[in-house]
Design a protein around this motif. Structure first.
Motif, short mmCIF file in Angstrom:
data_model
loop_
_atom_site.label_atom_id
_atom_site.label_comp_id
_atom_site.label_asym_id
_atom_site.label_seq_id
_atom_site.Cartn_x
_atom_site.Cartn_y
_atom_site.Cartn_z
N ALA A 1 -40.90 85.06 70.95
CA ALA A 1 -40.50 85.98 69.95
C ALA A 1 -41.49 86.93 69.58
CB ALA A 1 -40.00 85.12 68.66
N ARG A 2 -42.62 86.28 69.54
CA ARG A 2 -43.85 87.38 69.10
C ARG A 2 -44.08 88.26 70.14
NH1 ARG A 2 -45.73 88.32 65.35
NH2 ARG A 2 -47.93 87.74 65.45
N THR A 3 -43.93 87.93 71.38
CA THR A 3 -44.26 89.20 72.51
C THR A 3 -42.88 90.14 72.22
OG1 THR A 3 -42.87 87.80 74.18
CG2 THR A 3 -45.23 87.45 74.11
N SER A 4 -41.88 89.86 71.86
CA SER A 4 -40.83 90.94 71.52
C SER A 4 -40.92 91.75 70.24
CB SER A 4 -39.67 90.31 71.76
OG SER A 4 -39.00 89.60 70.57
N ILE B 1 -38.37 82.64 59.53
CA ILE B 1 -36.83 82.47 58.93
C ILE B 1 -35.72 82.18 60.27
CG2 ILE B 1 -34.78 83.88 57.94
CD1 ILE B 1 -37.15 85.16 56.29
N GLU B 2 -36.07 82.97 61.41
CA GLU B 2 -35.13 82.91 62.48
C GLU B 2 -35.36 81.77 63.27
OE1 GLU B 2 -34.69 86.58 64.34
OE2 GLU B 2 -33.91 87.28 62.95
N HIS B 3 -36.68 81.08 63.58
CA HIS B 3 -36.76 80.35 64.42
C HIS B 3 -37.57 78.84 63.65
CE1 HIS B 3 -35.90 82.95 67.73
NE2 HIS B 3 -36.82 83.72 67.16
N VAL B 4 -38.59 78.97 63.15
CA VAL B 4 -39.26 77.81 62.47
C VAL B 4 -38.49 76.90 61.49
CG1 VAL B 4 -41.20 76.96 61.39
CG2 VAL B 4 -41.37 78.97 62.68
N TRP C 1 -35.31 72.02 60.10
CA TRP C 1 -34.48 71.41 58.81
C TRP C 1 -33.80 70.33 59.14
CZ3 TRP C 1 -29.35 70.94 57.76
CH2 TRP C 1 -28.72 71.89 58.21
N PRO C 2 -32.87 70.42 60.34
CA PRO C 2 -32.27 69.14 60.79
C PRO C 2 -32.97 67.94 60.56
CG PRO C 2 -31.79 70.66 62.23
CD PRO C 2 -33.18 71.10 61.41
N THR C 3 -34.32 67.63 61.19
CA THR C 3 -35.14 66.53 61.01
C THR C 3 -35.38 66.27 59.61
OG1 THR C 3 -36.01 67.34 63.05
CG2 THR C 3 -37.25 65.32 62.05
N LEU D 1 -36.59 79.43 75.22
CA LEU D 1 -35.44 79.94 74.31
C LEU D 1 -35.28 79.01 73.27
CD1 LEU D 1 -32.86 80.64 77.26
CD2 LEU D 1 -34.16 82.50 76.06
N ASP D 2 -35.07 79.53 72.13
CA ASP D 2 -34.87 78.84 70.87
C ASP D 2 -33.56 77.84 71.16
OD1 ASP D 2 -34.19 77.66 68.55
OD2 ASP D 2 -34.92 79.44 67.39
N PRO D 3 -33.75 76.48 71.13
CA PRO D 3 -32.65 75.52 71.59
C PRO D 3 -31.55 75.67 70.46
CG PRO D 3 -34.50 74.29 70.67
CD PRO D 3 -34.99 75.51 70.86
N LEU D 4 -31.56 76.22 69.12
CA LEU D 4 -30.79 75.96 68.36
C LEU D 4 -29.94 77.48 68.09
CD1 LEU D 4 -32.43 73.84 65.39
CD2 LEU D 4 -31.06 73.43 67.58
N MET D 5 -30.27 78.26 68.99
CA MET D 5 -29.73 79.80 68.86
C MET D 5 -28.98 80.25 70.06
SD MET D 5 -31.73 83.29 67.70
CE MET D 5 -32.51 82.85 66.20
N ARG D 6 -27.48 80.53 69.76
CA ARG D 6 -26.95 80.99 70.99
C ARG D 6 -27.47 82.16 71.48
NH1 ARG D 6 -21.85 78.71 69.95
NH2 ARG D 6 -21.38 78.29 67.88
N VAL D 7 -27.25 82.16 72.85
CA VAL D 7 -28.03 83.09 73.87
C VAL D 7 -27.77 84.66 73.34
CG1 VAL D 7 -27.71 83.93 76.24
CG2 VAL D 7 -28.12 81.67 75.76
#
Ligand SMILES: Nc1ncnc2c1ncn2[C@@H]1O[C@H](COP(=O)(O)OP(=O)(O)OP(=O)(O)O)[C@@H](O)[C@H]1O
Ligand SMILES: [Mg+2]
Lengths: 270, 263
Positions: free
Chosen positions: A164-167, A176-179, A184-186, B98-104
């Protein structure tokens, strides 16, 4: 929801306690301090579950206790989550000295027994619901913070963060989008586990006489009050214990269900 | 014009040890450079240093210019403009990239939407086009990474890297984790896309045969230092450094074994 019996059972068990607490707000069989029932009346008659050694209606006490249990559980989880997640995120993203300092502080706080912390809070304030929530919430925040920190560090080490950072995704967006979605599920499962533990911790505090006294007593306090008469009127001790188990198990089953819903790799396609 | 100009690049660990030492190379439009070396020789660190994304505790020294922007010592904010737009990266491990929780589809839409300012239906169309370009069906956009195959994941990663139409593509062992037939498919896909867009390619691998197939020039990396560089053809024909010779010999031996089995 079909094919998820654990989640359904969790809903039923936790819902039962929630319903008891909700009804207690608008209606109680008796006034909690009404002692006209006669000492240790057996179940049936005017008192569905009998009375305690001072003649107070047991069902009334249990309903009030449900309200208290949920207040303590939700209150301390809110406190613990807000403090803990904030500190954990800070430590997780911080480098070097800030992370080290926060981690050391957390380790000390975790090593500190909850009960001792609670006694100090009670000594400084008073034996009240608020003191219990404060003490349990503080102790919990250290555990939540440490978990959050580890989760953040683990996610940050993943290739998809670097990808994500490389893009050209900025840090706030990455969080917000990845971390956050990945931790949060855990966290949610752990927080519900903590909710159960908080209710139990409050029960222990009350059992030691550090909780607020009857007529507005928690289940732990009811257990303590009933222990002298456990042979003559066992229901007085058994009923609060059973309700404790019902709430804790129900919340844990719910937590597992939530995690399954939040994590697509666990969601079985059918 | 050079798109990527690396001069005297070193990557230093906190304890002062150099993991990459004094590496220099340039890359212009349409050029294809191979970076070859054994595991742990510093290939991935070089790629990360070029992006300004070294792991915490490591520092880059020397100079890395990406389309004129100095990367070494630059602040994240400035680099975010270069990343994705000037240079895209495809990583070794397609599952973890790829982020496992995000749709492609959403993962591809992220950089697409930001760079081109698209939303709604045009964004969906752009995602479908990006998937089509890596030969994946549009329906895959709704899948999660664990629901698709390794080869498909690597195609998605390529689509993500190309979403912002970078001028330089860094491919860090993009086919190492794939089985041989899929490997060939992904390689020819990369080959076509790089040619079509006249991109510069930095192709990282430990496999000489693969590099020889893809790159015009090659740098041989050993323990963080470039020990030999030049045109791929020359190096395969006349390796000078003992390590390069060993690489060529083992690649030849493998080929020879195949030839003996199927003359
Ligand atoms: N995050 C890190 N922290 C500390 N050391 C690291 C880190 N990443 C890499 N290294 C070290 O740097 C050296 C070069 O690593 P690098 O990942 O660049 O190797 P590589 O050539 O890409 O190998 P491979 O072919 O296995 O991917 C290795 O010795 C490795 O131990
Ligand atoms: Mg590598």
């Amino acid at each position: 929801m079909r094919g998820r019996p654990a989640f359904v059972i969790g809903c039923v068990l936790a819902g039962l306690i929630l319903a008891m607490a909700a009804v207690s707000l608008v209606w109680l069989p008796y006034d909690p301090s009404d002692t006209t029932g006669g000492r240790l009346a057996p179940p049936g008659g005017g008192h569905l579950l009998g009375t305690d050694k001072l003649g107070r209606d047991l069902l009334t006490q249990l309903m009030v206790g449900a309200r208290i249990a949920l207040t303590v559980g939700i209150g301390s989880v809110l406190l613990g989550a807000v403090l803990g997640v904030t500190a954990g995120l800070l430590a997780g993203f911080a480098s070097d000295w800030l992370d080290d300092a926060l981690s050391a502080a957390l380790d000390i706080l975790i090593a500190f027994p909850t009960l001792l912390l609670a006694m100090l809070v009670v000594a400084a304030r008073e034996a009240s619901l608020g003191s219990a929530v404060l003490a349990i919430g503080l102790a919990m925040s250290a555990i939540v913070a440490r978990l959050t920190r580890v989760l953040v560090k683990r996610v940050l080490a993943q290739d998809y963060i670097t990808a994500a950072r490389t893009s050209g995704t900025s840090w706030p967006r990455v969080v917000i989008e990845h971390v956050l979605p990945n931790i949060w599920p855990t966290l949610l499962v752990n927080l519900s586990l903590q909710l159960g533990l908080a209710v139990l911790a409050e029960a222990s505090l009350s059992y030691l006489g550090l909780g607020p006294p009857p007529p507005n007593a928690s289940w732990g306090r009811l257990l303590q009050e009933a222990q002298a008469t456990v042979l003559t009127a066992p229901l007085g001790a058994v009923a609060p214990g059973v309700l404790l188990v019902v709430l804790v198990v129900g919340v844990n089953l719910l937590a597992d269900g939530f995690r399954d819903l939040a994590d697509p790799t666990r969601r079985r396609s059918r | 014009m050079t798109l990527l100009d690396v001069a005297g690049l070193s990557v230093r660990r906190a304890d002062g040890r150099d993991l990459v030492r004094d590496l220099s190379f340039t890359l212009g439009p349409g050029e294809r450079l191979g970076l070859i070396g054994e595991s742990g020789s510093g290939k991935s660190l070089t790629a990360l240093a070029v992006m300004g994304l070294l792991p915490a505790g490591m520092t880059a020294h020397g100079s890395v210019r990406l389309a004129g922007t100095q990367v070494v010592g630059a602040r994240d904010k400035e680099l975010d403009r270069v990343r994705g737009r000037t240079v895209g990266v495809v990583f070794q491990e397609p599952l973890t990239a790829l982020d496992p929780l995000m749709r492609v589809g959403r993962q591809i839409a992220g950089p697409l939407g930001r760079r081109r300012g698209l939303r709604g239906a045009p964004l969906r169309a752009a995602v479908a086009a990006a998937l089509d370009e890596v030969r994946l069906p549009e329906s895959l956009a709704r899948a999660y990474p664990h629901e698709i195959s390794g080869g498909q994941r690597q195609r998605v990663a390529i689509a993500m890297a190309l979403a912002c139409e970078p001028e330089v593509l860094i491919a860090d062992e993009p086919t190492t984790a794939l089985d041989v037939t899929v490997q060939a498919e992904v390689l020819s896909l990369l080959d076509r896309l790089v040619a079509e867009r006249d991109m510069a390619l930095l192709f990282i691998s430990h496999d000489l045969a693969v590099v020889a197939d893809v790159a015009d020039r090659v740098i041989v990396l050993k323990d963080g230092s470039g020990v030999e560089s030049g045109r791929t053809r020359d190096i395969v024909r006349e390796p000078r450094h003992p390590y390069t010779r060993a690489l060529v010999d083992s690649a030849r031996a493998l080929e020879g074994a195949l030839d003996r089995l199927a003359p």
